[in-house]
Design a protein around this motif. Structure first.
Motif, short mmCIF file in Angstrom:
data_model
loop_
_atom_site.label_atom_id
_atom_site.label_comp_id
_atom_site.label_asym_id
_atom_site.label_seq_id
_atom_site.Cartn_x
_atom_site.Cartn_y
_atom_site.Cartn_z
N SER A 31 59.29 -0.19 41.01
CA SER A 31 60.74 -0.46 41.02
C SER A 31 61.49 0.39 40.01
CB SER A 31 61.01 -1.95 40.72
OG SER A 31 60.84 -2.22 39.34
N ARG A 32 60.76 0.95 39.04
CA ARG A 32 61.39 1.77 38.00
C ARG A 32 61.56 3.23 38.40
NH1 ARG A 32 62.34 -2.91 36.07
NH2 ARG A 32 61.95 -3.39 33.87
N LYS A 33 61.01 3.62 39.58
CA LYS A 33 61.20 5.01 40.02
C LYS A 33 62.69 5.29 40.16
CE LYS A 33 56.78 5.85 42.32
NZ LYS A 33 56.08 6.02 43.60
N LYS B 115 67.69 2.48 30.32
CA LYS B 115 67.33 1.08 30.10
C LYS B 115 65.84 0.80 30.21
CE LYS B 115 71.67 -0.75 31.90
NZ LYS B 115 72.26 -1.15 33.17
N SER B 116 65.10 1.72 30.84
CA SER B 116 63.69 1.47 31.12
C SER B 116 62.82 2.61 30.61
CB SER B 116 63.51 1.31 32.64
OG SER B 116 62.20 1.66 33.03
N TYR B 117 61.77 2.22 29.84
CA TYR B 117 60.81 3.23 29.36
C TYR B 117 60.11 3.90 30.55
CZ TYR B 117 56.54 5.23 27.52
OH TYR B 117 55.52 6.10 27.25
N VAL B 118 59.72 3.09 31.54
CA VAL B 118 58.99 3.65 32.69
C VAL B 118 59.88 4.64 33.45
CG1 VAL B 118 57.79 3.09 34.85
CG2 VAL B 118 57.55 1.58 32.89
N SER B 119 61.15 4.27 33.65
CA SER B 119 62.08 5.17 34.34
C SER B 119 62.28 6.45 33.53
CB SER B 119 63.45 4.50 34.53
OG SER B 119 63.32 3.38 35.35
N LYS C 58 50.87 14.11 29.93
CA LYS C 58 50.74 14.23 28.47
C LYS C 58 50.51 12.85 27.84
CE LYS C 58 53.20 16.43 24.61
NZ LYS C 58 54.18 15.59 23.97
N LYS C 59 51.26 11.85 28.31
CA LYS C 59 51.10 10.51 27.75
C LYS C 59 49.70 9.97 28.02
CE LYS C 59 53.30 8.18 25.64
NZ LYS C 59 53.46 8.19 24.17
N VAL C 60 49.18 10.20 29.24
CA VAL C 60 47.82 9.71 29.56
C VAL C 60 46.81 10.37 28.62
CG1 VAL C 60 46.00 9.64 31.32
CG2 VAL C 60 48.37 9.15 31.97
N TRP D 27 45.61 2.23 30.20
CA TRP D 27 45.65 1.70 31.58
C TRP D 27 47.08 1.73 32.10
CZ3 TRP D 27 42.05 -3.07 32.72
CH2 TRP D 27 40.72 -2.72 32.39
N PHE D 28 48.01 1.28 31.24
CA PHE D 28 49.42 1.23 31.65
C PHE D 28 49.93 2.63 32.04
CE2 PHE D 28 53.92 1.53 30.13
CZ PHE D 28 54.49 0.81 31.16
N HIS D 29 49.68 3.61 31.19
CA HIS D 29 50.16 4.96 31.51
C HIS D 29 49.41 5.56 32.69
CE1 HIS D 29 52.17 4.46 27.60
NE2 HIS D 29 53.06 5.29 28.11
N1 PRT Z 1 52.97 -2.60 29.54
C1 PRT Z 1 53.93 -1.92 29.16
C2 PRT Z 1 53.81 -1.00 28.04
N2 PRT Z 1 52.77 -0.67 27.26
C3 PRT Z 1 53.22 0.26 26.41
N3 PRT Z 1 54.53 0.53 26.63
C4 PRT Z 1 55.42 1.47 25.93
O1 PRT Z 1 54.82 2.74 25.95
C5 PRT Z 1 55.49 3.54 24.97
C6 PRT Z 1 54.56 4.60 24.46
O2 PRT Z 1 53.70 4.08 23.51
P1 PRT Z 1 53.39 4.88 22.16
O3 PRT Z 1 52.45 4.03 21.40
O4 PRT Z 1 52.92 6.26 22.49
O5 PRT Z 1 54.82 4.86 21.43
P2 PRT Z 1 55.86 5.98 21.08
O6 PRT Z 1 55.33 6.85 20.01
O7 PRT Z 1 57.12 5.20 20.79
O8 PRT Z 1 56.04 6.83 22.44
P3 PRT Z 1 56.74 8.22 22.69
O9 PRT Z 1 58.20 8.08 22.26
O10 PRT Z 1 55.98 9.26 21.94
O11 PRT Z 1 56.62 8.41 24.18
C7 PRT Z 1 56.09 2.57 23.96
O12 PRT Z 1 57.50 2.63 24.05
C8 PRT Z 1 55.59 1.21 24.44
O13 PRT Z 1 56.53 0.17 24.24
C9 PRT Z 1 54.93 -0.24 27.65
N4 PRT Z 1 56.14 -0.34 28.29
C10 PRT Z 1 56.25 -1.20 29.32
N5 PRT Z 1 55.19 -1.97 29.79
C11 PRT Z 1 55.33 -2.81 31.01
O14 PRT Z 1 56.25 -2.17 31.89
C12 PRT Z 1 57.33 -3.05 32.19
C13 PRT Z 1 58.58 -2.24 32.42
O15 PRT Z 1 58.99 -1.60 31.22
P4 PRT Z 1 60.42 -0.86 31.16
O16 PRT Z 1 60.39 0.18 32.20
O17 PRT Z 1 60.57 -0.29 29.77
O18 PRT Z 1 61.46 -1.92 31.42
C14 PRT Z 1 57.39 -4.00 31.00
O19 PRT Z 1 57.99 -5.23 31.36
C15 PRT Z 1 55.91 -4.19 30.69
O20 PRT Z 1 55.32 -5.11 31.60
#
Ligand code: PRT
Length: 114
Positions: free
Chosen positions: A14-16, A25-29, A41-43, A74-76
């Motif tokens: 949904s974040r695409k 608003k979204s980290y994933v987006s 790179k993150k992986v 796993w998440f990334h």
């Molecule tokens: N499981 C996760 C999750 N695990 C880790 N992260 C984020 O992954 C990012 C990268 O982690 P790092 O330790 O590398 O942190 P960083 O140094 O700040 O990262 P960079 O700025 O270098 O990329 C951080 O911002 C973490 O908060 C996550 N962000 C989201 N989720 C899930 O994804 C859902 C959607 O997230 P949003 O898209 O942000 O709403 C959430 O409700 C969660 O369920």
């Protein structure tokens, strides 16, 4: 599929950007907006951090760090799968396909077919 994997995969989808995800608003987006290279790179970073956490645990640091870093990995990896139109089910099905096949036998059979 495991419930939490299903729910997180669904949120990732949904974040695409094409599905209306907002990079502000979204980290994933924000990762999808940056594209393939940023996701790869993150992986790589999270894999390295997982190894570092395991090395720390070997030196009596908390094992919980391995869990946190593995969750990040796993998440990334799930974001990477989604970027390429794949799902955690694809990986779980592959693990199921391999179930019971000895890694040593599998490697030996690969050598025979070369
Ligand atoms: N499981 C996760 C999750 N695990 C880790 N992260 C984020 O992954 C990012 C990268 O982690 P790092 O330790 O590398 O942190 P960083 O140094 O700040 O990262 P960079 O700025 O270098 O990329 C951080 O911002 C973490 O908060 C996550 N962000 C989201 N989720 C899930 O994804 C859902 C959607 O997230 P949003 O898209 O942000 O709403 C959430 O409700 C969660 O369920």
């Amino acid at each position: 599929m495991n419930d939490i994997l299903t729910r997180v995969a669904s949120v990732i989808e949904s974040r695409k950007i094409a599905n209306g995800g907002d990079p502000q608003k979204s980290y994933v987006s924000s990762l999808f907006a940056k594209g393939d290279d940023a996701i790869m790179k993150k992986v790589g970073e999270e894999a390295t951090e997982t190894v570092m956490a395991a090395k720390d645990a070997r030196n009596n640091m908390p094992k919980s760090k391995i869990v946190y870093e593995c969750a990040d990995l796993w998440f990334h990896s799930m974001i990477l799968l989604a970027q390429f139109g794949l799902t955690p089910d694809d990986v779980l099905n592959e693990l199921a396909r391999r179930e019971g096949i000895s890694g040593i036998e599998e490697k030996a059979s690969r050598k025979k077919t070369r």
